[in-house]
Design a protein around this motif. Structure first.
Motif, PDB file in Angstrom:
ATOM      1  N   LYS A  98       0.834  -1.203   0.000  1.00  0.00           N
ATOM      2  CA  LYS A  98       0.000   0.000   0.000  1.00  0.00           C
ATOM      3  C   LYS A  98       0.867   1.250   0.000  1.00  0.00           C
ATOM      4  O   LYS A  98       0.648   2.183  -0.767  1.00  0.00           O
ATOM      5  CB  LYS A  98      -0.880   0.025   1.246  1.00  0.00           C
ATOM      6  CG  LYS A  98      -2.002  -0.978   1.245  1.00  0.00           C
ATOM      7  CD  LYS A  98      -2.747  -0.851   2.568  1.00  0.00           C
ATOM      8  CE  LYS A  98      -3.711  -1.989   2.780  1.00  0.00           C
ATOM      9  NZ  LYS A  98      -4.263  -1.960   4.143  1.00  0.00           N
TER      10      LYS A  98
ATOM     11  N   SER B   2       2.616   1.698  -3.266  1.00  0.00           N
ATOM     12  CA  SER B   2       1.726   2.008  -4.393  1.00  0.00           C
ATOM     13  C   SER B   2       1.420   3.501  -4.452  1.00  0.00           C
ATOM     14  O   SER B   2       1.133   4.030  -5.515  1.00  0.00           O
ATOM     15  CB  SER B   2       0.450   1.174  -4.324  1.00  0.00           C
ATOM     16  OG  SER B   2      -0.476   1.708  -3.400  1.00  0.00           O
ATOM     17  N   HIS B   3       1.499   4.185  -3.307  1.00  0.00           N
ATOM     18  CA  HIS B   3       1.233   5.625  -3.324  1.00  0.00           C
ATOM     19  C   HIS B   3       2.506   6.462  -3.370  1.00  0.00           C
ATOM     20  O   HIS B   3       2.459   7.632  -3.702  1.00  0.00           O
ATOM     21  CB  HIS B   3       0.425   6.034  -2.099  1.00  0.00           C
ATOM     22  CG  HIS B   3      -0.975   5.517  -2.137  1.00  0.00           C
ATOM     23  ND1 HIS B   3      -1.868   5.897  -3.115  1.00  0.00           N
ATOM     24  CD2 HIS B   3      -1.622   4.630  -1.357  1.00  0.00           C
ATOM     25  CE1 HIS B   3      -3.019   5.270  -2.910  1.00  0.00           C
ATOM     26  NE2 HIS B   3      -2.889   4.493  -1.865  1.00  0.00           N
TER      27      HIS B   3
ATOM     28  N   SER C 184       4.890   3.796  -6.887  1.00  0.00           N
ATOM     29  CA  SER C 184       4.457   2.677  -7.737  1.00  0.00           C
ATOM     30  C   SER C 184       5.545   1.609  -7.754  1.00  0.00           C
ATOM     31  O   SER C 184       6.419   1.593  -6.895  1.00  0.00           O
ATOM     32  CB  SER C 184       4.120   3.111  -9.160  1.00  0.00           C
ATOM     33  OG  SER C 184       2.966   3.912  -9.166  1.00  0.00           O
TER      34      SER C 184
ATOM     35  N   SER D 155      -3.377   1.518  -3.747  1.00  0.00           N
ATOM     36  CA  SER D 155      -3.789   2.269  -4.930  1.00  0.00           C
ATOM     37  C   SER D 155      -4.787   1.423  -5.716  1.00  0.00           C
ATOM     38  O   SER D 155      -4.447   0.350  -6.211  1.00  0.00           O
ATOM     39  CB  SER D 155      -2.570   2.594  -5.783  1.00  0.00           C
ATOM     40  OG  SER D 155      -2.994   3.032  -7.050  1.00  0.00           O
TER      41      SER D 155
ATOM     42  N   LYS E  80       4.901  10.462  -9.275  1.00  0.00           N
ATOM     43  CA  LYS E  80       4.331  10.074  -7.986  1.00  0.00           C
ATOM     44  C   LYS E  80       5.322  10.320  -6.849  1.00  0.00           C
ATOM     45  O   LYS E  80       4.985  10.934  -5.842  1.00  0.00           O
ATOM     46  CB  LYS E  80       3.948   8.588  -8.036  1.00  0.00           C
ATOM     47  CG  LYS E  80       3.090   8.130  -6.883  1.00  0.00           C
ATOM     48  CD  LYS E  80       2.725   6.650  -7.027  1.00  0.00           C
ATOM     49  CE  LYS E  80       1.328   6.463  -7.584  1.00  0.00           C
ATOM     50  NZ  LYS E  80       0.945   5.047  -7.689  1.00  0.00           N
TER      51      LYS E  80
ATOM     52  N   SER F  21      -4.141   8.973  -5.487  1.00  0.00           N
ATOM     53  CA  SER F  21      -3.068   8.898  -4.491  1.00  0.00           C
ATOM     54  C   SER F  21      -2.979  10.110  -3.560  1.00  0.00           C
ATOM     55  O   SER F  21      -2.402  10.004  -2.482  1.00  0.00           O
ATOM     56  CB  SER F  21      -1.714   8.686  -5.174  1.00  0.00           C
ATOM     57  OG  SER F  21      -1.550   7.328  -5.510  1.00  0.00           O
TER      58      SER F  21
ATOM     59  N   ASP G  90      -4.094   9.512   0.159  1.00  0.00           N
ATOM     60  CA  ASP G  90      -3.256   8.559   0.878  1.00  0.00           C
ATOM     61  C   ASP G  90      -1.842   9.073   1.077  1.00  0.00           C
ATOM     62  O   ASP G  90      -1.200   8.781   2.075  1.00  0.00           O
ATOM     63  CB  ASP G  90      -3.260   7.211   0.157  1.00  0.00           C
ATOM     64  CG  ASP G  90      -4.584   6.489   0.327  1.00  0.00           C
ATOM     65  OD1 ASP G  90      -4.906   6.115   1.467  1.00  0.00           O
ATOM     66  OD2 ASP G  90      -5.316   6.333  -0.665  1.00  0.00           O
TER      67      ASP G  90
ATOM     68  N   GLU H 246     -13.323   6.170  -5.772  1.00  0.00           N
ATOM     69  CA  GLU H 246     -11.887   6.250  -5.514  1.00  0.00           C
ATOM     70  C   GLU H 246     -11.336   7.643  -5.803  1.00  0.00           C
ATOM     71  O   GLU H 246     -10.282   8.019  -5.320  1.00  0.00           O
ATOM     72  CB  GLU H 246     -11.123   5.226  -6.368  1.00  0.00           C
ATOM     73  CG  GLU H 246     -11.639   3.805  -6.283  1.00  0.00           C
ATOM     74  CD  GLU H 246     -11.363   3.156  -4.922  1.00  0.00           C
ATOM     75  OE1 GLU H 246     -10.751   3.810  -4.054  1.00  0.00           O
ATOM     76  OE2 GLU H 246     -11.780   1.994  -4.740  1.00  0.00           O
TER      77      GLU H 246
END
Lengths: 318, 405
Positions: A182, A185-186, A189, B13, B100, B126, B129, B356
């Motif tokens: 988790k 992933s934020h 990636s 995600s 990201k 994202s 989070d 989401e």
């Protein structure tokens, strides 16, 4: 992990990370709450304390001793554990000292941890870099309880000289890997698919390159260890693994060379950098004042030249 | 022994989770159509492929500086000059593991726990989070007028003493809405006045349609150089179809970039040198691929929007850019998670639930795939949802029977 350490993990107990560094970083983030204590044996890898601060945790350093081979002793660990302790970070083999725990030593640490409520982040990135007959033991393989508590971190950077590919991995119980997944992933990636493809081949392909590399490292370690311990005033533990030597240079403190006054490991490192053009890292960066870290992950030629220059300069210090 | 509160507070995600689901179904041999994707299917630039191969062939893929190799920084500097008419220095630039990571380390560098970061909704999955990962508070602002185009008042109404930063993502994932030049000007001016950080997530800025031109936020800034609190985010993933390379970047004042570099140094050591070389080649190489991707996407958008417009009960706002639209399916089902599940189970079409992105009752549909995917996908959705549909649908030689109402 199965081939080399007899460890069975399922796919959902493994995550591939952007370098072992991200593995440790996210493991800290996944386990440590504000104010939780993280035990870090010192000398430690430079990034651990910063990682703990970023999770708002509190680093608790245990100073290990040169005479103990810079290894954490079980009775000292036991005293350092409090109700707030959440994690022990073990770097085995160690950066910066190269010290590597025997199976028996790990078992005695496990005995202390047994009834305590904590995770072990076992950073085993230098796993393959152990010398002679020394047999590496993964902390997760000590017993099934420790496997449940261990967040095992490894990667291809050191073993396969693939630093620039940025591939590490973590093996841990499913709920932890799920949390790591988790977070990752934020935050970034996945690790690049190209680098992962390269890492697969490195892990699955012929492994003889490792033994060739080890022989070469062993020669360099023997040579440079002999050279520096022949210098008056330097003592140096001869470690079982990694590619570092961590000599004690504190006997030079308080002395001078021309205008250079040496009062700590930083001064010592600056002196040899400026006067002998040798780059080494002061022990203070690893929480161990009095020491200095030499890396022998460089050519024998460079090491020979470094030894000559080092002797030439140190003899002048008074 | 329990996980940290942070680990417990965030969820995976959802878009990446869907990608996994797609891969599993595909492997099983199911005829699944992916309308949930977030990556162009075009070829990456040849320059980038050649640069990657050339560097691999040196056999020397080693550590690089945590904040990016000098050549990539130079390419980013040139890019910033070209698209933002601003000459920045290497110390104003950081290359990260995807846009990201650039956003993540930016938030880590500027936010304290309990401080608020504000962004318009619908938002990229994202952002909330990421804020939670550092113990900060995400504040999503849904435009009051019910459109996908926020007005300054939507923002100002929610700014309080805890607000530290604003994130603007335009063109927007998931709506495809490109905010007006006037709105961007207003936000830049407002953030400067209130001394707020402004993160401009411009990852889709060149993928825009209907003759629109990329908007340069700096045009409206009065604070320059080291006083600027704009953090500009971009990357190679979308425009050069290089998602798997994981290269993004941020441009900002020296102090914040330095803090971001330190954080990134401890977090991942920065992106792989190999992938950075590829990004340099993409940025400095032949740019025709970007325009051809843009044209393809515009055409795909037209096809999808036409199909959705003729889909009774579905309402959709025509996107100005990106490769997404966020269509309103609430006439069929208000719970978008349920609807998305239903579509994958019954007709094997993968969509992302609007929930989401902060807007239930909607589905995000991507048009980054082929025209055939778009046509077949919407057709299957229509068959599944429209009660007047025929009883049977053939997918290849598989026969589906409508056993629901």
């Amino acid at each position: 992990m199965k081939r080399d350490n007899h460890l069975d993990y399922h796919l959902n107990q493994i995550i591939v990370t952007n370098g072992a560094k991200q593995g440790v970083f996210n493991s800290v983030l996944a386990t440590v709450n504000e104010g939780d204590e993280v035990i870090i044996p010192s000398p430690y890898w430079v990034s651990y304390p910063d990682m703990v601060s970023m999770a708002n945790g509190k680093s608790v350093f245990i100073q290990t001793k040169e005479k103990d081979g810079f290894k954490l002793k079980p009775q000292i660990l036991e005293k350092a554990i409090t109700p707030k302790t959440k994690v022990l970070i073990l770097c085995n083999p160690s950066n910066p000292t190269g010290s590597t725990y025997t199976k028996k030593e790990l078992e005695s640490l496990a005995e202390v941890i047994k009834n305590k409520n904590l995770f072990i982040i076992s950073d085993e990135i230098y796993e393959k870099l152990v010398y002679g007959d020394f047999k590496f033991t993964s902390f997760a393989s000590i017993n099934s309880e420790m496997k449940q508590r261990t967040i095992l971190v490894n990667g291809v950077s050191k073993t396969y000289a693939m630093t620039g590919w940025r591939i590490g991995y973590v093996a841990a119980p499913e709920n932890i890997v799920d949390a790591l997944n988790k977070i990752q992933s934020h935050s970034t990636s996945n690790a690049s698919s190209i680098s992962q493809a390269a890492a697969i081949e490195a892990l699955a392909g012929p492994q003889y390159v490792i033994s060739e590399m080890l022989q070469e490292f062993k020669l360099r370690q023997e040579f440079f260890h002999n050279e520096i311990t022949s210098i008056k005033g330097i003592t140096c533990y001869k470690p079982e693994g990694a590619f570092f030597l961590f000599p004690n240079v504190s006997s030079y403190f308080g002395k001078t060379l021309g205008n250079h006054k040496i009062s700590d490991s930083f001064d010592f490192a600056m002196l040899i950098l400026q006067k002998a053009h040798i780059a080494a890292v002061p022990g203070s960066a690893f929480g161990a004042e009095g020491f200095i870290r030499f890396s022998y992950a460089t050519s024998m030629e460079n090491l020979k030249e470094a030894a000559i220059r080092l002797k030439r300069i140190l003899v002048k210090i008074s | 022994m329990s996980l940290s509160l942070i680990a417990k507070s965030i969820k995976a995600s959802p878009t990446l989770k869907l990608n996994e689901k797609f891969a599993i179904l595909k492997e099983k041999g199911d005829p699944v159509i992916h309308l949930g994707g977030g990556e162009p299917k075009s070829r990456m630039p040849m320059d980038a492929i050649l640069a990657t191969v050339a560097h691999v062939n040196t056999g020397e893929v080693r550590y690089a500086p945590a904040d990016g190799i000098p050549a990539l920084k130079q390419a980013i500097i040139r890019y910033t000059e070209e698209f933002y008419e601003r000459k920045v220095k290497p110390e104003n630039v950081i290359a990260s593991g995807g846009a990201k990571q650039a956003i993540m380390v930016a938030l880590q560098a500027i936010l304290n726990p309990q401080e608020e970061v504000l962004f318009p909704a619908p938002y990229w999955v994202s952002y909330p989070d990421m804020a939670k990962l550092i113990g900060a508070i995400p504040v999503a602002v849904l435009p009051e007028d019910g459109t996908f185009y926020p007005r300054l008042k939507d923002i100002t109404d929610r700014v309080g003493s805890y607000t530290k930063a604003v994130i603007i993502n335009s063109p927007n994932n998931p709506t495809g809405a490109m905010y007006s030049e006037e709105f961007i000007a207003d936000v830049v001016e407002f953030c400067e006045k209130k001394d707020l950080w402004l993160i401009m997530d411009d990852i889709y800025h060149r993928l825009i349609f209907d003759g629109k031109k990329p908007i340069n936020c700096y045009k409206y800034a009065k604070k320059f150089d080291e006083n600027s609190k704009i953090i500009l985010i971009n990357g190679v993933s979308k425009q050069y179809a290089m998602t798997g390379f994981r290269i993004g970047w941020a441009v900002g004042n020296k102090k914040v970039i330095e803090a971001m570099s330190n954080i990134q140094g401890h977090q991942t050591s920065g992106p792989s040198v190999l992938l950075q070389k590829a990004a340099v080649a993409a940025l400095n190489g032949i740019q025709s691929g970007v325009e051809s991707l843009r044209t393809t996407l515009e055409n795909n958008r037209n096809v999808m929007i036409d199909l959705l417009n003729s889909f009774e009960g579905v309402k959709v706002t025509k996107p100005d850019g990106t490769f997404y639209c966020l269509a309103d399916f609430s006439a069929y089902e208000k719970d978008s998670n349920k609807l998305s599940e239903f579509l994958i189970d019954k007709v094997q079409v993968l969509t992302v639930p609007g929930k989401e992105f902060g807007l239930d009752g909607h589905l995000r549909l991507s048009y980054c795939g082929t025209i055939k995917d778009i046509q077949d996908g919407i057709e299957r959705m229509k068959w599944a949802l429209d009660p007047n549909s025929a009883n049977e649908l053939y997918i290849g030689d598989r026969k589906l029977v409508r056993d629901w109402s």
